[in-house]
Motif scaffolding. Structure first.
Motif, PDB file in Angstrom:
ATOM      1  N   ALA A  64       0.831  -1.207   0.000  1.00  0.00           N
ATOM      2  CA  ALA A  64       0.000   0.000   0.000  1.00  0.00           C
ATOM      3  C   ALA A  64       0.867   1.259   0.000  1.00  0.00           C
ATOM      4  O   ALA A  64       0.557   2.253  -0.665  1.00  0.00           O
ATOM      5  CB  ALA A  64      -0.923  -0.007   1.217  1.00  0.00           C
ATOM      6  N   SER A  65       1.986   1.198   0.749  1.00  0.00           N
ATOM      7  CA  SER A  65       2.886   2.339   0.803  1.00  0.00           C
ATOM      8  C   SER A  65       3.476   2.627  -0.560  1.00  0.00           C
ATOM      9  O   SER A  65       3.576   3.782  -0.986  1.00  0.00           O
ATOM     10  CB  SER A  65       3.986   2.077   1.829  1.00  0.00           C
ATOM     11  OG  SER A  65       4.905   3.136   1.852  1.00  0.00           O
ATOM     12  N   GLU A  66       3.889   1.540  -1.232  1.00  0.00           N
ATOM     13  CA  GLU A  66       4.436   1.724  -2.579  1.00  0.00           C
ATOM     14  C   GLU A  66       3.392   2.328  -3.513  1.00  0.00           C
ATOM     15  O   GLU A  66       3.681   3.222  -4.311  1.00  0.00           O
ATOM     16  CB  GLU A  66       4.933   0.390  -3.124  1.00  0.00           C
ATOM     17  CG  GLU A  66       6.193  -0.117  -2.430  1.00  0.00           C
ATOM     18  CD  GLU A  66       6.621  -1.479  -2.953  1.00  0.00           C
ATOM     19  OE1 GLU A  66       5.886  -2.022  -3.806  1.00  0.00           O
ATOM     20  OE2 GLU A  66       7.654  -1.983  -2.508  1.00  0.00           O
ATOM     21  N   GLU A  67       2.148   1.814  -3.371  1.00  0.00           N
ATOM     22  CA  GLU A  67       1.076   2.373  -4.205  1.00  0.00           C
ATOM     23  C   GLU A  67       0.814   3.837  -3.854  1.00  0.00           C
ATOM     24  O   GLU A  67       0.633   4.682  -4.739  1.00  0.00           O
ATOM     25  CB  GLU A  67      -0.200   1.554  -4.006  1.00  0.00           C
ATOM     26  CG  GLU A  67      -0.115   0.144  -4.573  1.00  0.00           C
ATOM     27  CD  GLU A  67      -1.388  -0.627  -4.325  1.00  0.00           C
ATOM     28  OE1 GLU A  67      -2.312  -0.047  -3.710  1.00  0.00           O
ATOM     29  OE2 GLU A  67      -1.457  -1.800  -4.727  1.00  0.00           O
ATOM     30  N   ASN A  68       0.815   4.105  -2.517  1.00  0.00           N
ATOM     31  CA  ASN A  68       0.599   5.489  -2.086  1.00  0.00           C
ATOM     32  C   ASN A  68       1.720   6.409  -2.545  1.00  0.00           C
ATOM     33  O   ASN A  68       1.482   7.539  -2.985  1.00  0.00           O
ATOM     34  CB  ASN A  68       0.466   5.561  -0.562  1.00  0.00           C
ATOM     35  CG  ASN A  68      -0.821   4.930  -0.064  1.00  0.00           C
ATOM     36  OD1 ASN A  68      -1.794   4.844  -0.812  1.00  0.00           O
ATOM     37  ND2 ASN A  68      -0.833   4.492   1.188  1.00  0.00           N
ATOM     38  N   LEU A  72       1.249   9.313  -4.831  1.00  0.00           N
ATOM     39  CA  LEU A  72       1.692  10.632  -4.380  1.00  0.00           C
ATOM     40  C   LEU A  72       2.656  11.255  -5.382  1.00  0.00           C
ATOM     41  O   LEU A  72       2.570  12.448  -5.692  1.00  0.00           O
ATOM     42  CB  LEU A  72       2.356  10.508  -3.007  1.00  0.00           C
ATOM     43  CG  LEU A  72       2.856  11.816  -2.377  1.00  0.00           C
ATOM     44  CD1 LEU A  72       1.690  12.779  -2.185  1.00  0.00           C
ATOM     45  CD2 LEU A  72       3.546  11.534  -1.046  1.00  0.00           C
ATOM     46  N   ARG A  73       3.570  10.431  -5.901  1.00  0.00           N
ATOM     47  CA  ARG A  73       4.522  10.934  -6.893  1.00  0.00           C
ATOM     48  C   ARG A  73       3.785  11.401  -8.153  1.00  0.00           C
ATOM     49  O   ARG A  73       4.111  12.433  -8.727  1.00  0.00           O
ATOM     50  CB  ARG A  73       5.535   9.842  -7.233  1.00  0.00           C
ATOM     51  CG  ARG A  73       6.656  10.324  -8.133  1.00  0.00           C
ATOM     52  CD  ARG A  73       7.673   9.228  -8.414  1.00  0.00           C
ATOM     53  NE  ARG A  73       8.420   8.886  -7.220  1.00  0.00           N
ATOM     54  CZ  ARG A  73       8.317   7.737  -6.556  1.00  0.00           C
ATOM     55  NH1 ARG A  73       7.441   6.812  -6.958  1.00  0.00           N
ATOM     56  NH2 ARG A  73       9.035   7.503  -5.483  1.00  0.00           N
ATOM     57  N   GLU A  74       2.800  10.600  -8.564  1.00  0.00           N
ATOM     58  CA  GLU A  74       2.012  10.993  -9.733  1.00  0.00           C
ATOM     59  C   GLU A  74       1.259  12.298  -9.475  1.00  0.00           C
ATOM     60  O   GLU A  74       1.194  13.171 -10.347  1.00  0.00           O
ATOM     61  CB  GLU A  74       1.027   9.878 -10.086  1.00  0.00           C
ATOM     62  CG  GLU A  74       1.692   8.628 -10.644  1.00  0.00           C
ATOM     63  CD  GLU A  74       0.683   7.524 -10.895  1.00  0.00           C
ATOM     64  OE1 GLU A  74      -0.520   7.745 -10.600  1.00  0.00           O
ATOM     65  OE2 GLU A  74       1.086   6.449 -11.368  1.00  0.00           O
ATOM     66  N   ASN A  75       0.706  12.386  -8.243  1.00  0.00           N
ATOM     67  CA  ASN A  75      -0.012  13.608  -7.891  1.00  0.00           C
ATOM     68  C   ASN A  75       0.920  14.823  -7.886  1.00  0.00           C
ATOM     69  O   ASN A  75       0.554  15.915  -8.330  1.00  0.00           O
ATOM     70  CB  ASN A  75      -0.691  13.472  -6.523  1.00  0.00           C
ATOM     71  CG  ASN A  75      -1.843  12.484  -6.555  1.00  0.00           C
ATOM     72  OD1 ASN A  75      -2.416  12.206  -7.613  1.00  0.00           O
ATOM     73  ND2 ASN A  75      -2.199  11.934  -5.402  1.00  0.00           N
ATOM     74  N   ILE A  76       2.125  14.599  -7.336  1.00  0.00           N
ATOM     75  CA  ILE A  76       3.109  15.692  -7.300  1.00  0.00           C
ATOM     76  C   ILE A  76       3.493  16.103  -8.713  1.00  0.00           C
ATOM     77  O   ILE A  76       3.564  17.285  -9.041  1.00  0.00           O
ATOM     78  CB  ILE A  76       4.350  15.280  -6.488  1.00  0.00           C
ATOM     79  CG1 ILE A  76       3.986  15.148  -5.001  1.00  0.00           C
ATOM     80  CG2 ILE A  76       5.475  16.294  -6.681  1.00  0.00           C
ATOM     81  CD1 ILE A  76       5.101  14.598  -4.147  1.00  0.00           C
ATOM     82  N   ASP A  77       3.750  15.086  -9.570  1.00  0.00           N
ATOM     83  CA  ASP A  77       4.105  15.386 -10.968  1.00  0.00           C
ATOM     84  C   ASP A  77       2.983  16.155 -11.661  1.00  0.00           C
ATOM     85  O   ASP A  77       3.224  17.130 -12.386  1.00  0.00           O
ATOM     86  CB  ASP A  77       4.398  14.089 -11.726  1.00  0.00           C
ATOM     87  CG  ASP A  77       5.680  13.415 -11.258  1.00  0.00           C
ATOM     88  OD1 ASP A  77       6.509  14.124 -10.640  1.00  0.00           O
ATOM     89  OD2 ASP A  77       5.849  12.209 -11.515  1.00  0.00           O
ATOM     90  N   THR A  78       1.745  15.696 -11.400  1.00  0.00           N
ATOM     91  CA  THR A  78       0.598  16.383 -11.995  1.00  0.00           C
ATOM     92  C   THR A  78       0.489  17.813 -11.481  1.00  0.00           C
ATOM     93  O   THR A  78       0.224  18.755 -12.255  1.00  0.00           O
ATOM     94  CB  THR A  78      -0.700  15.617 -11.672  1.00  0.00           C
ATOM     95  OG1 THR A  78      -0.602  14.277 -12.176  1.00  0.00           O
ATOM     96  CG2 THR A  78      -1.902  16.316 -12.301  1.00  0.00           C
ATOM     97  N   ALA A  79       0.713  17.962 -10.144  1.00  0.00           N
ATOM     98  CA  ALA A  79       0.636  19.300  -9.548  1.00  0.00           C
ATOM     99  C   ALA A  79       1.708  20.215 -10.125  1.00  0.00           C
ATOM    100  O   ALA A  79       1.459  21.396 -10.390  1.00  0.00           O
ATOM    101  CB  ALA A  79       0.776  19.202  -8.029  1.00  0.00           C
ATOM    102  N   VAL A  80       2.919  19.658 -10.303  1.00  0.00           N
ATOM    103  CA  VAL A  80       4.016  20.459 -10.875  1.00  0.00           C
ATOM    104  C   VAL A  80       3.666  20.892 -12.296  1.00  0.00           C
ATOM    105  O   VAL A  80       3.865  22.051 -12.686  1.00  0.00           O
ATOM    106  CB  VAL A  80       5.333  19.660 -10.855  1.00  0.00           C
ATOM    107  CG1 VAL A  80       6.399  20.377 -11.677  1.00  0.00           C
ATOM    108  CG2 VAL A  80       5.814  19.467  -9.431  1.00  0.00           C
TER     109      VAL A  80
END
Length: 386
Positions: A64-68, A72-80
């Motif tokens: 779950a952590s890896e998925e999170n 999270l990384r995808e969300n950060i990339d999207t936010a950037v």
């Protein structure tokens, strides 16, 4: 490590009388040990089960952590990406807004200029109507008296204008068209106000449309103007300003004493001997501590030759600031300074070169001198104190 489990196991495996005796003696212990061992096995199974559950939970958490983390990384990339896109959109919006503001400011300045020009033209038309009314009254009076015939009147008008630089053009209209609005000239002349603050009797030679006279009046300074062009003197009078028609040097020579003289945009209309006469008369009539301010086009700025100077057909030639200083020194003035007016400076210059090159500083210094020579102040003023 304890040897007890091995020893008990050895007793259980022995045979014979001696073995049975041992088994009987340790029977109770063996039974307890079996119970303990069984309990320990249960605990061990329970521990193993708990360990398995913990491992499973850990694995699940890790997954779950890896998925999170991945999410999270995808969300950060999207936010950037969104942030960059927003920055670009804001940058473009800011650029558009800035451009719109610049255009609005430019339009406002143009509108203000147009309004000022319209106001000047309105004043000019009002003055012209007044002049026409005066001419009609004069003509009516002349006709009723019959003192001069029509032909004699025409000859008198021609003789009155004979030798004037303003015969072929309406100079009042010409100034309104090319010099700028009265308000803009008056604002530029505020730079000289400090030299006349404490003066009691100021003469404005070449008073024109009365910008400087009006400035003096606004600041409670007594001033009289004189201009060789009669319509200017009449116009100033209609504005409630004290103005006379006549030659500036001649008028100055009739004054008892003055403590301030302003000569704005005049000496370029004069011949050399007339300028010298003006300087000598000014020194003679100025009281101790009195000053003269002479503003004229700046021939050290080459842009005047492509702009204002040759537009005016009544201009004779520009006067170099060092020449003007020399005339005043010869007249007797000692405290003389030359200033180059900021209000007349063009709003552009040759930009410095940005490069990593040998002698770049020397090159840019030379470019700055050339830029000042081409786009320097188009007017200068010489201030002399007696």
């Amino acid at each position: 490590m304890s040897k007890l489990p091995e020893y008990i196991q050895e007793i259980r495996s022995q045979t014979g009388l001696k073995a049975r005796f041992k088994q009987r003696i340790f029977g109770h212990i063996l039974k307890c040990f079996d119970e303990v061992e069984a309990e320990l096995n249960k605990k061990d199974e329970l521990i193993n089960e708990l360990v398995d559950k913990c491992n499973a939970r850990i694995n699940a958490l890790e997954s779950a952590s890896e998925e999170n983390v991945s999410t999270l990384r995808e969300n950060i990339d999207t936010a950037v990406k969104e942030s960059k896109k927003t920055d670009e959109e804001l940058g473009e919006t800011s650029r558009i807004i800035r451009q719109d503001l610049e255009n609005a400011c430019l339009n406002l300045r143009n509108n203000n200029t147009a309004i000022e020009k319209l106001e000047s033209e309105t004043e000019f038309v009002r003055y012209k109507l007044t002049s026409v009314e005066k001419d009609i009254k004069k003509a009516s009076a002349s006709a009723s008296v019959g003192s001069i015939s029509g032909a004699e009147s025409a000859a008198a008008v021609v003789n009155a204008k004979s030798g004037s630089d303003y015969e072929e053009i309406d100079y009042f209209d010409f100034e309104n068209h090319f010099r700028g609005s009265i308000d803009s000239i008056k604002k530029a002349q505020e730079a000289y106000l400090g030299y006349f603050r404490d003066k009691k009797h100021v003469v404005d030679i070449g008073c024109g449309r009365g910008e400087f006279l009006s400035l003096m009046k606004d600041n409670g300074i007594n001033a009289v103007g004189v201009d060789i062009y009669e319509p200017y003197a009449d116009y100033c009078t209609t504005k409630g300003l004290d103005a006379r028609c006549g030659d500036g040097s001649q008028f100055l020579s009739t004054c008892d004493s003055v403590d301030g003289i302003f000569v704005g945009q005049v000496v370029e209309h004069l011949k050399t001997h007339e300028i010298i006469r003006l300087c000598n008369t000014a020194y003679e009539k100025l009281s101790e501590g009195g000053c003269i301010v002479i503003e004229t086009p700046n021939p050290t700025s080459l842009s005047i030759y492509t702009n204002a100077f040759y537009i005016d057909p009544s201009h004779i030639k520009p006067v170099h600031p060092m020449t003007m200083q020399y005339y005043l020194e010869k007249a007797g003035f000692k405290n003389i300074q030359i200033i180059y007016t900021e209000s007349s400076k063009p709003s552009f210059e040759i930009p410095a070169l940005r490069a990593d090159a040998e002698n770049i500083n020397e090159f840019n210094e030379a470019v700055k001198r050339v830029s000042d020579m081409i786009f320097g102040s188009q007017d200068y003023a010489v201030i002399a104190v007696k």
